[in-house]
Design a protein around this motif. Structure first.
Motif, PDB file in Angstrom:
ATOM      1  N   ALA A 299       0.839  -1.199   0.000  1.00  0.00           N
ATOM      2  CA  ALA A 299       0.000   0.000   0.000  1.00  0.00           C
ATOM      3  C   ALA A 299       0.872   1.247   0.000  1.00  0.00           C
ATOM      4  CB  ALA A 299      -0.924   0.009   1.211  1.00  0.00           C
ATOM      5  N   LYS A 449      -4.397   5.931   9.854  1.00  0.00           N
ATOM      6  CA  LYS A 449      -5.203   4.956   9.116  1.00  0.00           C
ATOM      7  C   LYS A 449      -4.331   4.147   8.164  1.00  0.00           C
ATOM      8  CE  LYS A 449      -9.261   4.612   6.115  1.00  0.00           C
ATOM      9  NZ  LYS A 449     -10.335   5.384   5.407  1.00  0.00           N
ATOM     10  N   HIS A 450      -3.375   4.813   7.522  1.00  0.00           N
ATOM     11  CA  HIS A 450      -2.476   4.100   6.612  1.00  0.00           C
ATOM     12  C   HIS A 450      -1.592   3.122   7.374  1.00  0.00           C
ATOM     13  CE1 HIS A 450       0.067   3.303   3.184  1.00  0.00           C
ATOM     14  NE2 HIS A 450       1.134   3.674   3.873  1.00  0.00           N
ATOM     15  N   GLN A 451      -1.134   3.515   8.563  1.00  0.00           N
ATOM     16  CA  GLN A 451      -0.315   2.608   9.367  1.00  0.00           C
ATOM     17  C   GLN A 451      -1.110   1.378   9.783  1.00  0.00           C
ATOM     18  OE1 GLN A 451       3.109   3.055   9.834  1.00  0.00           O
ATOM     19  NE2 GLN A 451       2.563   4.578   8.286  1.00  0.00           N
ATOM     20  N   LEU A 453      -3.496   0.085   8.058  1.00  0.00           N
ATOM     21  CA  LEU A 453      -3.603  -0.726   6.845  1.00  0.00           C
ATOM     22  C   LEU A 453      -2.330  -1.527   6.610  1.00  0.00           C
ATOM     23  CD1 LEU A 453      -5.035  -1.554   4.230  1.00  0.00           C
ATOM     24  CD2 LEU A 453      -4.112   0.520   3.169  1.00  0.00           C
ATOM     25  N   TYR A 455      -0.274  -2.564   8.842  1.00  0.00           N
ATOM     26  CA  TYR A 455      -0.235  -3.640   9.831  1.00  0.00           C
ATOM     27  C   TYR A 455      -1.121  -4.804   9.385  1.00  0.00           C
ATOM     28  CZ  TYR A 455      -0.723  -6.122  14.253  1.00  0.00           C
ATOM     29  OH  TYR A 455      -0.724  -7.097  15.223  1.00  0.00           O
ATOM     30  N   ALA A 456      -2.290  -4.468   8.857  1.00  0.00           N
ATOM     31  CA  ALA A 456      -3.208  -5.512   8.408  1.00  0.00           C
ATOM     32  C   ALA A 456      -2.664  -6.272   7.202  1.00  0.00           C
ATOM     33  CB  ALA A 456      -4.565  -4.896   8.073  1.00  0.00           C
ATOM     34  N   LEU A 457      -1.782  -5.627   6.436  1.00  0.00           N
ATOM     35  CA  LEU A 457      -1.239  -6.251   5.226  1.00  0.00           C
ATOM     36  C   LEU A 457       0.084  -6.965   5.474  1.00  0.00           C
ATOM     37  CD1 LEU A 457      -2.001  -3.513   2.539  1.00  0.00           C
ATOM     38  CD2 LEU A 457      -3.136  -5.718   2.829  1.00  0.00           C
TER      39      LEU A 457
END
Length: 583
Positions: A299, A449-451, A453, A455-457
């Motif tokens: 991302a 929010k990007h961080q 994301l 972490y989720a990826l």
């Protein structure tokens, strides 16, 4: 700085080079030109306000309202500024046109077996199709809800064929949309996710179908976030023979959007699992993927004023003014372009912006676009004067390189209270640049929010599904790194293999596959050469003795005197033969 983006795959359109009402040599009448921006004039609808239309625009192009609808067809399409005789879709599907009492021209969209932009042209004399437009066909699930049919007694359809379930299906629709006295009704599909994956709370599909087979993949998760597999549950994740969104070149099964999936995947589930007791056959043929080979996407993000975090994690602030490539992948036919503008303060004044991380020459590394490759339109005087006529990158825009955090500034105290932790440098930068705490806070939230994301990826290691041993059971359904599964046997069976297995960091399972086997004892059985073989505690020595030349046994499972001090012979994975000799 405001950031505008447009993306397009395999675009061949070019930017308008002239702002004039002059007549150009290029024309729009060639099939497919309407909607395009040519080199010296335009066949795009914005040419009317820009006075940049090709000379034959009004005679060759028209607009359609609405510009999109369901691929199932049946939608009234209003043709603006057009008198027609026939409508033609994709160069081959003919439909009669008609005129209402107010003189407006209409066509009815046909049944299509694909989604995307559909070539659309009309004939005004019944012979030549010399006027064209573009029409966008969408998946039925994306159609306007007002035009959808509601199945009233859905459970009756779900349990069709089971005892005491029979009768007519009932459904409703907005009758004001259909003026005909009679309608033909065909039930093509019904959708209820919970029916297909009981016990799951969230399912996701792969975005793209397999380019070779047109198939898809679906992953379903339970309330704990664990991937549910068909080996453990009838509600587990299943692959799709046909991707729900279809795949190019569409038209024929299994690539028709929506309905190939219904035919190959949904109906087979109904027949095997809901309308019969053969679900085990369906699940055997549709085993879940353990996702051992899955690699999550990377991302990137553009946030704030503007700050960039690339796919490989590089962070920088770029303050060029103009139009640039944000993402470019010629091999995939993908181009994403961005337009930046100078930020406006609350009092209406402009402010220069700061580049904290890179020197000014890095502007060129952003990749400013050429006029011929622009995906943007210029449908106002402002856009023409600011972006179309000047160079794509404004070389006169010089940003400042620092803004002081002065304690005398009344904004700084509140800024320091708000902007802390990771991402605070972006928050401070935007607050000082725009003189607005709201902008700084929005930047910080976007960064966080990007961080989340990222972490989720994060990649995870999966060792893959492990079966439950026959005549036994398995404790645990988590197959990710660090997870341990335990196994046990039913009464009357003994464990052969590992009672526990742990998923290792390299994606493999520790231990051996467990089996639950039955012990059979036979008395006074003579062996070859009338020999009795006494097992020793050394397993390697036992193997050597029993498989010597000539071998006493063709295979040896490595059991030791822990079970019995004499010969042990394994016939298969279900039965263990222990021979006790007595001379």
């Amino acid at each position: 700085r405001l950031l505008y983006m447009r993306a397009q795959a395999c675009s061949c359109s070019t930017a308008v080079k002239h702002h004039s009402s002059s007549v150009f040599l290029q024309c729009c009448h060639h099939l497919g030109r309407c909607g395009d921006v040519l080199e010296k004039c335009s066949c795009h609808a914005t040419c009317m306000s820009l006075m940049s239309c090709c000379a034959d625009y009004n005679q060759s192009c028209f607009q359609v309202m609405p510009h999109s609808s369901s691929m199932l067809g049946g939608k009234f399409l209003l043709l603006i500024n057009c008198v027609l005789f026939f409508c033609r879709f994709k160069g081959e599907i003919l439909r009669d046109g008609f005129i209402d009492i107010e003189g407006r021209a209409y066509c009815i969209s046909p049944l299509l077996y694909e989604t995307g932009w559909i070539p659309f042209d009309v004939s005004t004399d019944g012979i030549k199709f010399d006027r064209s437009a573009q029409y966008f066909s969408v998946h039925p699930s994306k159609a306007d809800p007002a035009y959808k049919v509601t199945l009233v007694n859905a459970m009756q359809w779900q349990y069709y064929g089971t005892p005491n379930v029979a009768g007519r299906l009932e459904f409703t629709w907005n009758s004001s949309l259909i003026s005909a006295e009679k309608v033909n009704i065909e039930l093509w599909g019904y959708r209820d996710v919970c029916t297909y994956h009981p016990g799951c709370v969230h399912c996701v599909r792969a975005i793209h179908a397999s380019p070779i087979h047109g198939s898809g993949q679906q992953c379903c998760y339970d309330s704990t976030g664990a991937l549910v597999l068909t080996g453990d549950s009838v509600g587990g994740s299943t692959p799709d023979r046909a991707h729900d969104w279809g795949s190019p070149p569409y038209i024929k099964p299994p690539r028709v959007p929506g309905y190939s999936h219904w035919l190959y995947d949904v109906m087979s589930f109904y027949y095997c699992c809901l309308w019969s007791d053969h679900c085990h056959i369906y699940l055997k043929r549709r085993p879940s993927s353990g996702c051992q080979n899955y690699r999550p996407p990377r991302a990137g993000v553009v946030l704030g004023d503007p700050h960039f975090i690339t796919f490989d994690g590089l962070r920088y602030t770029f303050n060029g003014k103009g139009e640039y490539y944000l993402v470019s992948s010629p091999a995939k036919g993908l181009s994403v372009q961005a337009r930046t503008e100078q930020v406006k303060l609350k009092n209406g004044e402009s402010t220069f912006e700061v580049n904290e991380f890179f020197p000014s020459h890095y502007i060129r590394a952003m990749g400013n676009i050429s006029k011929n490759s622009s995906l943007f339109t210029y449908d106002s005087e402002h856009l023409l004067d600011m972006y179309n006529i000047p160079p794509s990158h404004d070389p006169t825009f010089v940003p400042a390189f620092s803004l002081p955090e002065s304690l005398d500034d009344p904004l700084v105290a509140d800024m320091l209270t708000m902007c802390y932790g990771e991402g605070s440098q972006f928050c401070k930068y935007d607050t000082l640049t725009t003189r607005d705490l709201t902008v700084g806070n929005a930047t910080l939230k976007a960064y966080q929010k990007h961080q989340a994301l990222l972490y989720a990826l994060k990649p995870v290691v999966s060792c893959g599904w492990l079966p439950t041993p026959r005549n036994g059971w398995k404790n645990g359904t988590d197959y990710l790194e660090g997870s341990t599964l335990s196994f046990a046997c039913n009464k009357g069976y003994i464990m052969y293999g590992s009672a526990e297995r742990t998923c290792l960091g390299d994606g493999t399972w520790a231990g051996d596959q467990p089996f639950c086997i039955t012990v059979i004892i036979c008395i006074a059985v003579k062996l070859r050469f009338d020999e009795m073989v006494h097992l020793r505690s050394d397993e390697a020595e036992n193997r050597k003795r029993l498989t010597s030349d000539p071998p006493l046994l063709s295979s040896f499972r490595g059991l030791t005197p822990a079970l019995h001090p004499f010969l042990v012979l394994t016939t298969n994975t279900d039965f263990l033969l222990i021979v006790i000799g007595d001379k």
